[in-house]
Design an enzyme around this catalytic site. Structure first.
Site, PDB file in Angstrom:
ATOM      1  N   GLU A 136      -6.374   4.029  -5.849  1.00 39.80           N
ATOM      2  CA  GLU A 136      -7.634   4.282  -5.137  1.00 39.80           C
ATOM      3  C   GLU A 136      -8.127   5.652  -5.592  1.00 39.80           C
ATOM      4  OE1 GLU A 136      -9.563   4.765  -0.681  1.00 39.80           O
ATOM      5  OE2 GLU A 136      -7.640   5.650  -1.180  1.00 39.80           O
ATOM      6  N   HIS A 159     -11.049  -2.152   3.664  1.00 37.84           N
ATOM      7  CA  HIS A 159     -10.898  -1.827   5.085  1.00 37.84           C
ATOM      8  C   HIS A 159     -11.628  -0.546   5.473  1.00 37.84           C
ATOM      9  CE1 HIS A 159      -8.067   0.571   2.904  1.00 37.84           C
ATOM     10  NE2 HIS A 159      -7.861   1.315   3.974  1.00 37.84           N
ATOM     11  N   ASP A 160     -12.222   0.137   4.512  1.00 31.76           N
ATOM     12  CA  ASP A 160     -12.962   1.383   4.800  1.00 31.76           C
ATOM     13  C   ASP A 160     -14.476   1.188   4.720  1.00 31.76           C
ATOM     14  OD1 ASP A 160     -10.563   2.882   4.977  1.00 31.76           O
ATOM     15  OD2 ASP A 160     -10.585   3.340   2.831  1.00 31.76           O
ATOM     16  N   ASP A 190       0.856  -1.167   0.000  1.00 32.27           N
ATOM     17  CA  ASP A 190       0.000   0.000   0.000  1.00 32.27           C
ATOM     18  C   ASP A 190       0.902   1.230   0.000  1.00 32.27           C
ATOM     19  OD1 ASP A 190      -2.272   1.659   0.414  1.00 32.27           O
ATOM     20  OD2 ASP A 190      -3.208   0.050   1.554  1.00 32.27           O
ATOM     21  N   ASP A 249      -2.819   4.735  -2.483  1.00 27.54           N
ATOM     22  CA  ASP A 249      -3.830   5.384  -1.642  1.00 27.54           C
ATOM     23  C   ASP A 249      -4.202   6.767  -2.194  1.00 27.54           C
ATOM     24  OD1 ASP A 249      -5.165   5.110   1.045  1.00 27.54           O
ATOM     25  OD2 ASP A 249      -4.098   6.992   1.436  1.00 27.54           O
TER      26      ASP A 249
END
Ligand code: TEU
Length: 542
Positions: free
Chosen positions: A241, A315-316, A98, A199
């Site tokens: 993302e 994870h969000d 990430d 990210d």
């Protein structure tokens, strides 16, 4: 024709803090991931997206990095990381890191230098502005609530933070900063990783003075430069993302000429259950027809000019089975339905840890049960703005990020689901006795078995990777159905996303062999297919 390996890959996201703890610290670690590689191999995935494990004060669970080239001691050592990469590779699994380069932690050395004086060489690694009328430079807001500007006493200026104030934004206009980032990326590529998940990468071209955050004018220039300086010369998977992605700009991001990224995460479907002009906390029931149209649009319009990433969870987000399925009476059925719908589409599927066993949301009864910075900040902000506590909790129970972050449920008969022998940093969902890996592995018809079968089917059948997509019954309010076609092969997926039995006319489809069915029965009478609650099937057709 040459086909990039990542088009055939299935990715599994690991959120290390909540995956598997080998030390008793209550926090998952790298050795814990290595220990579970055989489990992941059995599932069939070929890539792990590893949420951040770099050194971090943990204000946003690792998305606030203080040293990109060190492993946070909570997760282990660089040797543990190298071992994970090597052991994964032995099993045909790549590790995708990430990459959080929109911002760093305020405890990163660059920021500590930058804030110390206006003429420090690192000053321009970040974004500083003078006060306006004795206050903030402008109205830009942080995603985690409040102004995006924080005053820094030392030098009398504000710095920009689009997330928490402990996550100052990097200044991508600064070529020296960009070169340092590229160097760091090459440090990781040299370790043999399989790529990067980038990210909030759509924010790096921001123009704060114009109140522009996503899709700034130089965004694609930066990505092309990054590509050229780092992963562009290697056969790796890169996924951006991009909350703001449209089909149009996704074609640019994932251009098959390889000049930017392999693919991006688009979030249009994820935004469908919130009020149009609201935040994610302003709830709205999902309209299935909208979901079908949105996903079908991405399937058909990207065509061969780009590549899709497919996901329900990360994870969000809350757990899909609780969000759009039924996590009580039809938990297994609806978990399998969402698996079947997603994994037979065109694109690279992503599985979020625990999704493959049908893990659910958990109930947050008060502020004491909430761990995530985004939810905590929102709680205080909305309470101050006059919302009732009950309303706030309803929103957090629907959308809070903690749902995804409760520990992985390994065993039904061990304390804390076998996640840790210590005190878990966040409680394990009480339902672990009934929902866990051990029980899934023991059962022939488990949710896990469905994921396993779908992954294998993709590996064995080019049609899943290459076939065209066509939405069927587009206006049906409860049935999500589509057709895939590749050369002489074709199949349909028919899924009842409701608790009521549904009937659809299938006479024209000439159904053949069942590929997968989340019920034992398949009822076709007089050209009518009856689908039980949350029944999903895939069948080849002539
Ligand atoms: O998320 C981007 C982001 O905008 C999220 O904060 C998102 O808006 C929100 O969670 C929706 O629920 C990325 C990471 O995935 C997230 O975990 C980080 O907190 C964030 O960036 C900052 O790095």
């Amino acid at each position: 024709m040459f086909m990039s390996w990542w088009k055939k890959a299935v990715v599994y996201q690991v959120y290390p803090k909540s995956f598997n703890d080998t030390t008793g610290s209550g926090v998952g670690d790298l050795a814990g991931i290595t220990e579970k590689l055989d489990y992941l191999k059995e599932l069939g995935i070929t890539v792990i997206w590893l949420s951040p494990v770099y050194e971090s004060p943990g204000d946003d669970n690792g998305y606030d990095i203080s040293d990109y080239e060190q492993i946070d001691p909570a997760f282990g050592t660089m040797e543990d990381m190298e071992q994970l990469i090597a052991e994964a590779k032995k099993r045909g699994i790549y590790i995708v890191m990430d990459l959080v380069v929109n911002h760093t932690s305020d405890e990163h050395e660059w920021f500590e230098e930058a804030k110390s004086s206006r003429d420090n060489p690192y000053r321009d690694y970040y974004i500083w502005r003078d006060p306006v009328d004795g206050g903030v430079p402008n109205d830009l807001q942080s995603t985690f609530g409040g102004s995006a500007w924080e005053y820094s006493e030392e030098t009398g200026q504000y710095y920009l933070h689009l997330f928490s104030k402990k996550q100052p934004d990097l200044n991508w206009e600064n070529p020296a900063m960009r070169q340092d980032v590229y160097q760091m990326m090459n440090f990781w590529l040299d370790k043999g990783i399989g790529g990067f998940r980038l990210d909030v990468i759509d924010l790096i071209g921001k123009q704060p003075d114009q109140l522009v955050t996503a899709d700034g004018p130089k965004l694609h220039d930066y990505l092309q430069e990054m590509n050229e300086a780092t992963f562009g010369h290697q056969d790796v998977l890169t996924v951006g993302e991009t909350w703001s992605a449209t089909v149009q700009n996704a074609k640019q991001y994932s251009n098959p000429d390889g000049s930017e990224l392999s693919m991006v995460f688009q979030f249009e479907h994820i935004l469908l259950d919130q009020q149009d002009d609201g935040e994610k906390w302003d709830l709205k029931p999902l309209n299935l027809v909208d979901l079908k149209r949105t996903l079908a649009k991405w399937q058909t319009e990207l065509g061969d000019e780009g590549w899709n990433s497919l996901f329900w969870n990360n994870h969000d987000t809350p757990r899909i089975v609780s969000r759009w399925g039924n996590d009580e009476e039809y938990r297994q059925e609806s978990a399998k339905l969402f698996a079947i719908l997603l994994h037979l589409m065109k694109g690279t599927p992503y599985i979020y840890q625990g999704e493959e066993i049908g893990m659910t949301n958990y109930e947050m009864a008060s502020l004491d049960d909430i761990y995530d910075i985004e939810s905590i900040n929102m709680y205080h902000e909305r309470l101050a703005a006059g919302y009732s506590e009950a309303d706030i909790l309803t929103s957090i129970n629907a959308k809070g990020r903690d749902h995804a972050r409760t520990p992985m449920q390994w065993h039904g008969d061990q304390a804390h689901a076998g996640f840790t022998v210590g005190q878990p940093w966040i409680p394990v969902n009480d339902n672990f006795t009934g929902i866990n890996v051990a029980q899934n592995l023991a059962e022939k018809n488990s949710v896990f078995a469905t994921y396993q079968q779908l992954i294998q089917y993709r590996k064995d059948h080019d049609i899943v990777v290459k076939g065209d997509f066509q939405l069927l019954y587009p206006d049906h309010p409860a049935v999500f159905a589509y057709k895939r076609q590749w050369q002489d092969d074709a199949f349909v997926v028919l899924a009842n996303v409701s608790e009521e039995e549904q009937t659809v006319a299938v006479a024209e489809l000439s159904l053949n062999d069942v590929i997968i069915n989340n019920y034992d029965e398949l009822t076709v009478r007089d050209g009518q297919l009856t689908l039980e609650p949350y029944q999903a099937i895939a069948i080849t057709i002539d």
